[in-house]
Design a protein around this motif. Structure first.
Motif, PDB file in Angstrom:
ATOM      1  N   GLU A 128       0.988  -0.681   0.137  1.00 26.00           N
ATOM      2  CA  GLU A 128       0.228  -0.080  -0.389  1.00 26.00           C
ATOM      3  C   GLU A 128       0.892   1.533  -0.228  1.00 26.00           C
ATOM      4  OE1 GLU A 128      -3.106  -0.300  -0.237  1.00 26.00           O
ATOM      5  OE2 GLU A 128      -2.701  -1.398  -0.816  1.00 26.00           O
ATOM      6  N   LYS A 131       2.114   1.752  -3.351  1.00 22.48           N
ATOM      7  CA  LYS A 131       1.250   2.518  -4.843  1.00 22.48           C
ATOM      8  C   LYS A 131       1.229   3.879  -3.904  1.00 22.48           C
ATOM      9  CE  LYS A 131      -1.480  -1.838  -5.025  1.00 22.48           C
ATOM     10  NZ  LYS A 131      -3.014  -2.533  -4.199  1.00 22.48           N
ATOM     11  N   ASN A 135       1.172   7.160  -5.997  1.00 25.68           N
ATOM     12  CA  ASN A 135       0.946   8.213  -6.539  1.00 25.68           C
ATOM     13  C   ASN A 135       1.086   9.277  -6.793  1.00 25.68           C
ATOM     14  OD1 ASN A 135      -1.451   6.192  -7.333  1.00 25.68           O
ATOM     15  ND2 ASN A 135      -1.895   6.115  -5.942  1.00 25.68           N
TER      16      ASN A 135
END
Length: 171
Positions: A128, A131, A135
């Protein structure tokens, strides 16, 4: 040690040669050998048996292929030794260039996909976190003008590095 071949696949290649020449089985048989008959060709094409070595050579010649390729179906077998060496050399060059590109011009996407641990300020990122990092990077840099080097530029730099290494080995 005798190699075994898939007789049905060899037969398909023989049939393909015959059809490409526009010949009936009888006509094809006569081109191969005066004693051969349409039934003989049928046996080859259906994989019941293989032609003898002399006939294999004639069939391969008619198909403008190597006997090795006729038997194996491996396109590599239809190349000369020189062509095989060039092919292998090009594959090695491509691999080395890809490795160079990956190490000298890493993309964040590729870097984050690599299995193993990735740390930021001694903090281990989980999937996570990776990610989120991606982003954030895309939010910061996604709209900027692309300035990644072209494949030609990377190849040129790679060749320069190889040349430099070769020069160092000579000294």
């Amino acid at each position: 040690m005798e190699q075994s071949y898939d007789l049905k696949e060899v037969g398909k290649r023989i049939r393909k040669i015959r059809i490409s020449l526009g010949l009936s089985m009888e006509e094809f048989a006569k081109k191969i050998d005066e004693k051969a008959k349409s039934g003989t060709v049928s046996n080859w094409e259906t994989g019941k048996n293989l032609p003898n070595n002399e006939r294999l050579k004639k069939i391969a010649d008619l198909g403008n292929i190597n006997v090795e390729y006729l038997l194996s179906g491996n396109p590599f077998d239809n190349l000369s030794i020189e062509e095989q060496n060039k092919f292998i050399e090009s594959q090695v060059e491509s691999y080395l260039l890809a490795e160079f590109k990956e190490k000298h011009y890493p993309q964040l996407e590729s870097f984050l996909e690599v299995p193993g641990n990735f740390y930021v300020n001694q903090y281990k990122l989980n999937s996570e976190d990776k990610k989120l990092l991606y982003n954030v990077a895309m939010a910061l840099f996604g709209d900027r003008e692309k300035n990644y080097p072209s494949d030609e530029q990377i190849k040129k730099e790679h060749e320069e590095v190889l040349h430099h290494i070769a020069q160092q080995r000579k000294s």
